[in-house]
Write a protein that holds these residues in place. Structure first.
Motif, mmCIF file in Angstrom:
data_model
loop_
_atom_site.group_PDB
_atom_site.id
_atom_site.type_symbol
_atom_site.label_atom_id
_atom_site.label_comp_id
_atom_site.label_asym_id
_atom_site.label_seq_id
_atom_site.Cartn_x
_atom_site.Cartn_y
_atom_site.Cartn_z
ATOM 1 N N THR A 1 0.844 -1.195 0.000
ATOM 2 C CA THR A 1 0.000 0.000 0.000
ATOM 3 C C THR A 1 0.878 1.243 0.000
ATOM 4 O O THR A 1 2.069 1.173 0.311
ATOM 5 C CB THR A 1 -0.887 0.028 1.253
ATOM 6 N N SER A 2 0.255 2.353 -0.361
ATOM 7 C CA SER A 2 1.056 3.573 -0.424
ATOM 8 C C SER A 2 1.227 4.203 0.961
ATOM 9 O O SER A 2 2.175 4.928 1.196
ATOM 10 C CB SER A 2 0.426 4.568 -1.394
ATOM 11 N N ILE A 3 0.296 3.941 1.881
ATOM 12 C CA ILE A 3 0.402 4.571 3.206
ATOM 13 C C ILE A 3 0.560 3.498 4.273
ATOM 14 O O ILE A 3 -0.201 2.526 4.326
ATOM 15 C CB ILE A 3 -0.841 5.433 3.493
ATOM 16 N N ILE B 1 -1.206 12.261 2.672
ATOM 17 C CA ILE B 1 -2.085 11.087 2.770
ATOM 18 C C ILE B 1 -3.063 11.074 1.600
ATOM 19 O O ILE B 1 -3.319 10.041 0.977
ATOM 20 C CB ILE B 1 -2.851 11.097 4.113
ATOM 21 N N GLU B 2 -3.594 12.285 1.285
ATOM 22 C CA GLU B 2 -4.602 12.356 0.232
ATOM 23 C C GLU B 2 -4.002 12.148 -1.155
ATOM 24 O O GLU B 2 -4.653 11.636 -2.062
ATOM 25 C CB GLU B 2 -5.348 13.699 0.311
ATOM 26 N N ARG C 1 -1.398 10.177 -2.040
ATOM 27 C CA ARG C 1 -1.125 8.763 -2.279
ATOM 28 C C ARG C 1 -0.171 8.512 -3.438
ATOM 29 O O ARG C 1 -0.505 7.835 -4.395
ATOM 30 C CB ARG C 1 -2.427 7.973 -2.540
ATOM 31 N N ARG D 1 5.504 6.003 -1.415
ATOM 32 C CA ARG D 1 5.210 5.429 -0.100
ATOM 33 C C ARG D 1 5.271 6.519 0.958
ATOM 34 O O ARG D 1 6.175 7.344 0.951
ATOM 35 C CB ARG D 1 6.253 4.374 0.251
ATOM 36 N N LYS E 1 -6.348 1.012 1.019
ATOM 37 C CA LYS E 1 -5.194 1.728 0.460
ATOM 38 C C LYS E 1 -4.156 2.041 1.545
ATOM 39 O O LYS E 1 -3.217 2.766 1.301
ATOM 40 C CB LYS E 1 -5.657 3.045 -0.188
ATOM 41 N N TYR E 2 -4.379 1.560 2.733
ATOM 42 C CA TYR E 2 -3.409 1.845 3.798
ATOM 43 C C TYR E 2 -3.177 0.606 4.649
ATOM 44 O O TYR E 2 -3.987 -0.314 4.674
ATOM 45 C CB TYR E 2 -3.876 3.004 4.678
#
Lengths: 261, 355, 255, 77
Positions: free
Chosen positions: A15-17, A98-99, A101, A104, A130-131
């Motif tokens: 995930t990206s976050i 965070i928004e 994305r 990482r 997504k997290y």
């Protein structure tokens, strides 16, 4: 990156976050910094680390800014006069990151329920699936030393953060006094908690020197070796001969009472 | 009991519980708010009392009232908060009340900063309040020692009926180290005969520091002075590190500053420079005779005091060494912690070894 | 039967044998007696602890036959908090003047009341600083001359006198707050009832309780003891209405 | 028959009881006590109704009220 030898499995983050939370003293800052370092060295995409620790006045990931930036990592943390502030400063850039994305983003969240409140204010920016919200467990800390305590602490954090856990990180340690037994004890505790909550044990992390002495096949999860970044002012980095000082703690403890001589 | 990993602030709270002191009054201030947070979770489990006061001024008198019951009571705070408690500290010393205070020092003066410092040495050891009084001051240099000294603090407070202060720089409160708590410790019984327990079959007891008659006031002050003389004779605590007859220089440092000096001493040893460390553990009573004994040894050519202040303990060192050897000073303040390299450079400079 | 002698009112047991240092006609003595009679009648002498203030009643511990603590100026409520929290079985009261409670100790009294600490406060309001020699108090009346307001209290710079009973009864926490006066036998009887009620709430572990008692200071007012009583009636009573401002039962009724 | 006893050691001579007594039977002494001041005394003891108002008013708890046999009071104290 292959210094641990054949058969070693690194954690894979998709995930990206990645938000890293845990009780005070679980070692989450050390884990967040090391995970960031690992990702920066192994991936070609942009990496950022954000210091969301609003409750701890000392030993925060912002202490590792120089090293992180040297690796090309973007560090989102209070700078200048606010670096030392004991104010709960939540930077607007964190919500933006965070928004957005992209690449990482590692979030180093403050300890325990108090620390995870900062995540609660940002929870609406997260999109499910997504997290990763990972709980760092250290079996040698009060309030996470057995399964019942872990479950209690985790449910308190979930309520405050308004987000669901997606995985567990086993990070049992006693700083310089960590032994293979402590690692195994922590691995068992984290496995039990993961099983009850039906969550993956995302990885086990520990100091590189200890992992090198152990049979890593006994861990059925990926392993992340740690290099300590949060040092006390009298400690030297790994290369220094004065770094391993556990034997001295006994001396420090001893109080010499005056004798008539 | 298995060793636990604890933050200094939490360990201090747990040590108090271990010493049977489950009565805590406090007001939040960085860098020691974790004590209150930890205890607000732990004290209900052991049937203790925690009052978050409206100010540190009120904390001081809540301690006075609570200590008057004969039970063990304590507070924790940091520099500006401790300043606000000085009034009550003077009253409690004057009224012979046992109470334990913890000062997790931050940089000053004024609001200062939140990073570690040792600049409240004068306030703690010379008396920040008014009147002829002293308090016992203990300075740990590790989380384990903070635990041990915290328990000792309650014993000393009871033994001498005096306030005792545990003084640690912010690092002591914030750092994590492994700790063990004694399992054998027995809390002595309370209430004590001087406590207010209700005038049942006896004359009323009054706990006070007011003596309008100068003869009575002088008598109280002389009683205090006598008590301090006994404390000076019996309660001196210190530690020597790598002190031997090959040392050319002796460092004086306390608290976490002493640990940084230990790293410097280890590394200087590898370079062939013999340096020892004298670490006072009790800052009042100060190890006056013991320091003199070490200083006059013929192999010692020079002395160095290292502090996280612009120089406070050095005044006591000067008093002890009565000009016997050249004394240097190295210190950083405002929250800047001297590094082992800075200490090494200061040692070399004091020994005239270039740089 | 006719030969039997009954003592129907005498010096209460909770008062010590010491002669007070108060000036002749100072109504502190009446208030001391009312507290002592209350302690006797409720049978709590052996489990009562008092807290003396700084002010004229600084030596109060010499006049009561109960355990006592001597507080710093204004801090009696903090001291009482510390003591009572550790010994909830004991009965704790503070005895404070207007300088002590309404000026330097404002923070302590408000927060003790707001936390609902279960002790009793006897607040003696004589509109002046007695101990230090007649300076202006927070309760000094508008236009009242004192050594630090020689032309009379100027409300444009000193503000209006603080009505503590009203101020404290505005707090949401249940409490018993009342104001009484001791300048006339009828009011003394009423003051006694209020003080007894305050202690009774404490014995029942119900709430914080405070009785503000309007009192005289003949010496610093510069009036004879009897004229002082009239001055209180004429000047203080209109500004400081007597009555019960708050009881814990009010809260029940509101629900 | 009711009556009062004034302890002249405790009495400070403030005269509050003199003014409070509804029967006006208390006045100041003609002689001074050990401490050198005039103290309150009852000069018409037979008129005392045992109302207790003098004792209730006295700031120095110097007055004791006694009664022989059954005594009815007009108010509760």
């Amino acid at each position: 990156m292959n210094y641990l030898g054949v058969g070693f499995k690194y954690p894979s983050i998709l995930t990206s976050i990645v938000a890293i939370v845990g009780g005070f003293g679980s070692g989450k800052t050390e884990v967040a910094v090391n995970l960031t370092r690992f990702l920066a060295l192994s991936e070609k995409i942009p990496i950022a680390i954000a210091d969301l620790d609003l409750v701890n006045p000392y030993f925060r990931s912002r202490e590792a800014i120089a090293e992180m930036e040297g690796l090309g990592v973007r560090v989102i943390a209070p700078r200048g006069g606010n670096f030392y502030a004991d104010l709960p400063i939540l930077l607007p850039e964190i919500r933006g990151a965070i928004e957005k994305r992209e690449g990482r983003l590692i979030l180093d969240v403050g300890g325990d329920v108090q620390g995870s409140r900062a995540l609660g204010t940002l929870s609406d920016a997260f999109v499910s699936d997504k997290y990763e919200l990972l709980m760092v467990l250290n079996s040698r800390r009060p309030f996470t030393s057995d399964v019942a305590d872990c479950l209690k602490t985790m449910s308190r954090i979930e309520i405050t953060a308004q987000l669901k856990f997606t995985g567990i990180i086993a990070n049992s340690h006693m700083i310089d006094e960590t032994t293979p037994e402590i690692l195994i004890e922590g691995y068992r505790l984290a496995s039990s908690v993961a099983e009850i909550l039906e969550l993956p044990l995302v990885f086990l992390s520990a100091k590189r020197e200890i992992l090198e002495k152990m049979d890593l096949l006994q861990f059925k999860c990926p392993v992340l070796p740690l290099v300590r970044s949060m040092l006390k002012p009298w400690e030297r980095g790994i290369a220094s001969p004065a770094a391993c000082r556990s034997s001295k703690d006994e001396q420090v403890r001893r109080m010499t009472k005056r004798t008539n001589d | 009991m298995a060793k636990k990993l604890m933050k200094g602030n939490e360990a201090i709270g747990e040590a108090a519980i271990c010493a049977g002191a489950t009565n805590y009054f406090a007001y939040p201030i960085t860098p020691q708010s974790e004590v209150a947070e930890y205890l607000s979770r732990r004290l209900p489990e052991v049937g203790g009392v925690f009052v978050q006061a409206e100010s540190e001024v009120a904390v001081g008198y809540m301690l006075f009232g609570a200590a008057s019951t004969g039970k063990r009571v304590f507070t924790t705070s940091s520099s500006p908060g401790i300043s606000l408690m000085q009034e009550a500290l003077s009253y409690m010393a004057g009224a012979h009340l046992p109470v334990v205070l913890v000062n997790i020092m931050r940089g000053g003066p004024g609001l200062g900063g939140i990073l570690p410092a040792q600049s409240d040495y004068f306030q703690a050891t010379k008396g920040g309040g008014h009147g002829d009084y002293h308090i016992i001051v203990l300075a740990p240099s590790s989380v384990q020692e903070a635990v041990d000294l915290m328990i000792l603090a309650f014993d000393l407070a009871d033994k001498y009926r005096t306030p005792v202060m545990l003084i640690g720089d912010g690092m002591i409160g914030q750092m994590m180290e492994s700790v063990e708590f004694p399992e054998q410790y027995q809390t002595p019984p309370s209430p004590k005969e001087w406590a207010l327990t209700g005038a049942v079959g006896r004359k009323p007891v009054v706990i006070k520091s007011l003596f309008l008659d100068p003869i009575a006031l002088e008598k109280n002050s002389l009683e205090l002075a006598k008590k301090y003389e006994i404390i000076k004779a019996d309660e001196v605590r210190y530690e020597l590190y790598k002190v031997n007859d090959k040392n050319k220089l002796l460092i004086f440092a306390y608290g976490t500053m002493a640990r940084i000096c230990q790293t410097a001493i280890d590394e200087l040893e590898e370079e062939g420079i013999g340096v020892g460390l004298f670490r006072p553990i009790s800052l009042f009573p100060f190890p006056q005779k013991e320091i003199y004994r070490e200083v006059i040894k013929p192999n010692i050519k020079a002395l160095l005091t290292v502090e996280m202040s612009v120089g406070q303990m050095i005044e006591d060192i000067e008093r002890c060494i009565v000009g016997q050897k050249p004394l240097g000073f190295y210190g950083r303040t405002g929250g800047i912690v001297p590094s082992p390299d800075e200490v090494k450079a200061a040692v070399k400079k004091q020994l005239g070894l270039g740089k | 039967m006719a030969q039997d002698v009954d003592i129907i009112l005498s010096r209460p047991k909770a008062l010590s044998d010491n002669i007070t240092h108060y000036c002749p006609g100072c109504t502190h003595g009446i208030i001391h007696r009312l507290v002592a009679e209350t302690i006797d009648e409720l049978g709590i002498r052996e489990r009562t602890a008092g807290v003396a203030p700084v002010g004229c009643s600084v030596l109060a511990y010499n006049y009561f036959n109960v355990d006592f603590m001597e507080a710093a100026h204004g801090r009696a409520p903090a001291m009482a908090t510390g003591f009572k929290r550790l010994r909830p079985d004991m009965i704790v009261f503070t005895y404070q003047g207007d300088g002590d409670l309404a000026s330097i100790g404002m923070g302590e009294i408000i927060h003790a009341a707001n936390r609902g600490e279960k002790f009793t406060v006897i607040f003696v309001n004589n509109a002046i600083y007695g101990m230090t020699g007649g300076q202006m108090a927070p309760t000094t009346l508008p236009g009242q001359k004192t050594t630090t307001s020689p032309l009379g209290r100027d409300v444009t710079t000193a503000g209006y006198p603080i009505r503590m009973a009203e101020l404290l009864s505005s707090l949401r926490t249940p409490a018993y707050i009342a104001r009484a006066a001791v300048h006339d036998p009828m009011y003394i009887i009423d003051a006694k009832r209020k003080i007894k009620r305050a202690f009774s709430y404490q014995i029942a572990n119900k709430c914080f309780s405070l009785v503000e008692v309007l009192s005289t200071c003949p010496t610093n007012w510069g009036l004879s003891p009897t004229v002082s009583l009239e001055w209180l009636e004429k000047n203080m009573r209109p500004y400081y209405p007597l009555g019960t401002f708050k009881t814990p039962e009010d809260e029940v009724e509101k629900k | 028959m009711p009556g009062i006893i004034i302890d002249k050691l405790y009495c400070k001579g403030c005269e509050l009881c003199v003014h409070a007594c509804p029967m006006q039977i208390i006045s100041m002494s003609k002689e001074i006590n050990q401490k050198g001041y005039f103290y309150a005394t009852v000069y018409e003891p037979s008129r005392c109704i045992g109302c207790r108002i003098c004792a209730i008013t006295c700031p120095d708890a110097a007055i004791e009220v006694k009664a022989h046999g059954t005594h009815f009071t007009l108010f509760k104290y």
